[in-house]
Design an enzyme around this catalytic site. Structure first.
Site, PDB file in Angstrom:
ATOM      1  N   HIS A 107       0.819  -1.220   0.000  1.00  0.00           N
ATOM      2  CA  HIS A 107       0.000   0.000   0.000  1.00  0.00           C
ATOM      3  C   HIS A 107       0.844   1.257   0.000  1.00  0.00           C
ATOM      4  O   HIS A 107       0.455   2.273  -0.568  1.00  0.00           O
ATOM      5  CB  HIS A 107      -1.001  -0.031   1.150  1.00  0.00           C
ATOM      6  CG  HIS A 107      -2.146  -0.939   0.833  1.00  0.00           C
ATOM      7  ND1 HIS A 107      -2.209  -2.227   1.282  1.00  0.00           N
ATOM      8  CD2 HIS A 107      -3.206  -0.767   0.017  1.00  0.00           C
ATOM      9  CE1 HIS A 107      -3.290  -2.804   0.788  1.00  0.00           C
ATOM     10  NE2 HIS A 107      -3.913  -1.937   0.027  1.00  0.00           N
ATOM     11  N   CYS A 142     -10.282  -1.614 -10.594  1.00  0.00           N
ATOM     12  CA  CYS A 142      -9.619  -0.489  -9.924  1.00  0.00           C
ATOM     13  C   CYS A 142      -8.220  -0.854  -9.405  1.00  0.00           C
ATOM     14  O   CYS A 142      -7.616  -0.079  -8.684  1.00  0.00           O
ATOM     15  CB  CYS A 142     -10.476   0.034  -8.786  1.00  0.00           C
ATOM     16  SG  CYS A 142     -10.791  -1.186  -7.513  1.00  0.00           S
TER      17      CYS A 142
HETATM   18  C1  PEP Z   1      -6.845  -4.093  -5.155  1.00  0.00           C
HETATM   19  O1  PEP Z   1      -6.640  -4.984  -4.329  1.00  0.00           O
HETATM   20  O2  PEP Z   1      -6.624  -4.210  -6.377  1.00  0.00           O
HETATM   21  C2  PEP Z   1      -7.362  -2.788  -4.704  1.00  0.00           C
HETATM   22  C3  PEP Z   1      -7.711  -1.848  -5.566  1.00  0.00           C
HETATM   23  O3  PEP Z   1      -7.421  -2.578  -3.363  1.00  0.00           O
HETATM   24  P1  PEP Z   1      -6.149  -2.210  -2.453  1.00  0.00           P
HETATM   25  O4  PEP Z   1      -4.984  -2.036  -3.358  1.00  0.00           O
HETATM   26  O5  PEP Z   1      -6.519  -0.974  -1.718  1.00  0.00           O
HETATM   27  O6  PEP Z   1      -6.025  -3.410  -1.584  1.00  0.00           O
END
Ligand code: PEP
Ligand code: MG
Length: 744
Positions: free
Chosen positions: A354, A667
């Site tokens: 993240h 996303c």
């Molecule tokens: C994903 O897992 O692709 C996502 C968009 O969520 P995050 O990256 O916040 O876990």
């Protein structure tokens, strides 16, 4: 003709050095144009340097140099257009360079090689018979020059950068692209204990300053100590209690105060006491007592930090810096003053952690997995971070800095080129409209982000504002944040995701200790186990949306249908409570789930019966499909969303969503990568959500491709055996369409 052009471009592009590429270029062009001589001049520091030739004296290569104002080659570069002469010698700009031995040549055609408005070189063909080169020949050479511009520029940069190897260079993996030049800032970089020895001018004020600094220090230590206490990390907690004891008036704290009473200014007092005791402890025989010297040093530095920079958080540098640390987490990045963060370098961490995603969202270049970087002394040293190639240069020469400054200005020019079309809709050449949405998490900058051509917010990560608090934000505080997000999007839709903490996103005030955090208490699991927090968040979202209808609610980390059913009940509860409290109807938002856990891909028919939409989280989906921790640098080369197995899963998903009339978007980071976006559009995804930095680039790309053509490419891609082959094929596709620079 087209084949010849393609053959030359491909063979030049596949060369691995500038030198080979250029000699291939001149020999093949000479052959294709059936001329006697072909040469290429490359622009270096405002001089055109003869860099390869077939027909002129070979030993003049790299020796003959001319400024733009000289000769006919200079004329083509200066005027930025072709110079086609039947008899070069009769032209007033003709200049003889005896060492190249070109006396016999009369006919002359020079075409500038231009990349993004900048001349990078000139290609020249010559013949002994005086004649004007035909229009066809001129057009051929111009097309070749245009196609080669990006190749020559890339190889030129590669050559410049490989010259750098002599300097101190560290290598890592690129987590967020870009280039930064700034001083290093080692996280936890300690304040010096060597403070000037100054007498106090006003004793009472100094005592007061020192006491206040000691108090702030004590508060910080107890917050840290409580946090580790809660996590049951006893060893660490005991370190803090030892520091707290030392700070007491019966210990070093008392010594600091005594030193001020002797007439020293507070900083000098702390410095003097610390140095004196460190010396004494180091001299002790007992190894345990010897080691206490480091506690004395640490405490002295903490108190000095409070005295010298009382208003700054411990991390705040006074200028823009490249942060260098063992590891950073998303909270730390979110807290770091935005304008001060030029780049990030870490020894640990993965490209899909993240923190890396946040770096990309912030548009801050970052490299991770840079082994041993902390052992090099980088604090306050000039650094060049090239996150495009994963390199960190320490104290580079001025010439290298100049090269990188040129690269930075080129990439800004490219970004401007993409942004020029941002207000036009993202539509493929054969008329497929693709909606581009924004991934967001930080409030600051949202309004400008939204101005830049997004169709809405496709993923608002609510955990980011939660991370910035010292405790769970109240319902009212959440309402305020969500309202700002909705209003920043004006009338466009906003997909807000409920809290997705756990995994690598800890809340400082809600520590979770697990052996396997990514398979543990994350996302919707945690929310459903804490209905009081979950209901508060749902109520806050609904309240914020009471006067608009933009909101859509998204649930993270759903792994079974029961989680959806239970959430729908809570949502109903929050909704009826609010309509009763407000005594009026409020809009009912659409509800969707993230597709991140593979099992759900095989239950889409059931999902479609329960929710309005899905959003594919390709980051976690890749992690769980490939069983590769998105954070772990040791396996980061295995984390690959272009793995044909992952691509097939993504194709399966959109096909099933269409079959069950389930609205779908994506996303994960893949949607914002040029090659990823191409494949997703080919699969049938029509809604892509990405970081703000990617929107203009992806829009630019999609407006230049044909969906039907991509569908054929996808068939080929899905039959390949690994991610590397997929990337190669896509690279080739982009190159054939002159779109390779989109990857820079
Ligand atoms: C994903 O897992 O692709 C996502 C968009 O969520 P995050 O990256 O916040 O876990
Ligand atoms: Mg996820």
């Amino acid at each position: 003709m087209l084949n010849t052009l393609r053959d030359i471009t491909q063979s030049v592009a596949s060369a691995n050095s500038l030198e080979t590429a250029l000699s291939l270029l001149v020999s093949q062009t000479k052959l294709a144009m059936q001329t006697h001589c072909c040469s290429i001049y490359i622009l270096e520091q405002q001089q055109l340097v003869l860099s390869a030739t077939e027909g002129l004296a070979p030993n003049s290569i790299n020796r003959v140099k001319m400024p733009l104002s000289e000769g006919l080659v200079g004329l083509a570069a200066e005027k930025e257009e072709a110079v086609n002469l039947a008899d070069a010698k009769s032209h007033p700009r003709f200049k003889l360079f005896p060492e190249v031995e070109e006396e016999e040549y009369r006919a002359f055609l020079a075409v500038p090689i231009i990349f993004q408005k900048q001349v990078v070189g000139v290609i020249v063909v010559q013949q002994p018979q005086p004649r004007q080169f035909s229009e066809n020949e001129e057009a051929f050479l111009m097309t070749l020059a245009a196609q080669l511009a990006v190749v020559v520029r890339n190889l030129k940069n590669k050559a410049a950068i490989s010259n750098v190897q002599q300097q101190v260079v560290f290598k890592g993996t690129s987590a967020s692209k870009g280039i930064a030049i700034a001083d290093g800032f080692v996280l936890g970089g300690a304040i010096s204990l060597d403070q000037p020895e100054e007498q106090a001018t006003d004793l009472a004020t100094e005592i007061q300053r020192l006491k206040a600094a000691m108090q702030r220090c004590s508060d910080i230590i107890s917050t840290l100590s409580q946090r580790f206490d809660r996590e049951n990390v006893d060893d660490v907690a005991s370190i803090f209690s030892a520091l707290q004891l030392l700070l007491g008036e019966a210990s070093l704290g008392g010594e600091y105060l005594r030193e001020v009473n002797l007439g020293w200014q507070a900083e000098s007092a702390v410095s003097r006491v610390s140095k004196r005791y460190i010396e004494q402890f180091i001299a002790m025989e007992d190894p345990y007592l010897k080691e206490r010297a480091s506690d004395i040093r640490e405490l002295g530095q903490k108190v000095l930090r409070q005295l010298i920079e009382p208003d700054k958080i411990e991390l705040a540098p006074d200028k823009s810096v490249i942060l260098v640390a063992k590891e950073v987490d998303a909270t730390l990045l979110a807290e770091f003053p935005r304008g001060k963060l030029a780049g990030i370098v870490t020894e640990l961490g993965g490209v899909n952690a993240h923190a890396a995603i946040l770096a990309r969202a912030l548009g801050v270049p970052a490299i991770v997995g840079v082994d041993q970087v902390l052992s090099a002394d980088v604090d306050n040293k000039k650094l060049v971070l090239n996150a495009n190639s994963g390199q960190l240069l320490i104290s580079p020469s001025d010439a290298i800095i100049h090269e990188y400054l040129c690269l930075i200005s080129e990439s800004k020019a490219q970004q401007r080129q993409f942004s020029a079309e941002i207000s036009l809709p993202a539509e493929t050449l054969d008329g497929q409209r693709i909606q581009l949405y924004l991934n967001a998490g930080l409030l600051s900058g949202l309004s400008t982000d939204m101005a830049e051509g997004a169709d809405g917010i496709g993923l608002y990560r609510t955990e980011i504002p939660f991370m910035l608090h010292q405790r769970f934000p109240s319902e009212l505080e959440q309402v305020q944040v969500y309202k700002q997000v909705l209003s920043a999007a004006r009338d466009r839709p906003v997909v807000m995701r409920t809290l997705d903490v756990g995994g690598d996103k800890p809340l400082p005030y809600f520590p979770i200790t697990e052996d396997n955090p990514f398979l543990g208490w994350r996302g919707i699991r945690l929310s459903l186990d804490h209905p009081e927090l979950f209901l508060m968040q749902l109520r806050a979202m609904l309240t914020a949306n009471a006067d608009s209808s933009q909101l859509q609610i998204l649930l993270p980390m759903v792994s079974n249908l029961d989680e959806i059913d239970r959430t729908l009940l809570y949502l109903e509860q929050a909704y009826s409570e609010l309509t009763e409290e407000l005594a009026r109807e409020i809009p009912k938002p659409k509800i969707g789930v993230m597709l991140e856990v593979p099992s759900l891909l095989f239950q889409l028919e059931d999902v479609a019966k329960r929710v309005d939409f899905v959003s594919v989280g390709s980051n976690d989906l890749t992690q769980y499909l490939l069983a590769v921790d998105r954070n772990n640098p040791s396996v980061s080369s295995l984390f690959d969303s272009f793995h044909p197995g992952v691509l097939r899963a993504l194709k399966w998903t959109i096909t099933d969503c269409n079959r069950f009339q389930l609205d779908a978007s994506i996303c994960g980071e893949l949607a914002g990568e040029p090659m990823g976006a191409l494949l997703l559009v080919a699969m049938g995804y029509e809604k892509l959500s990405m970081n703000q930095g990617s929107i203009a680039r992806i829009n630019y790309l999609l407006r230049r491709i044909n969906k039907a053509e991509l569908e054929r490419l996808l068939d080929q891609v899905l039959s390949l055996s690994n991610g590397e082959q997929v990337r190669q094929l896509l690279n080739q596709y982009l190159q054939q369409r002159n779109l390779l620079s989109i990857l820079d």
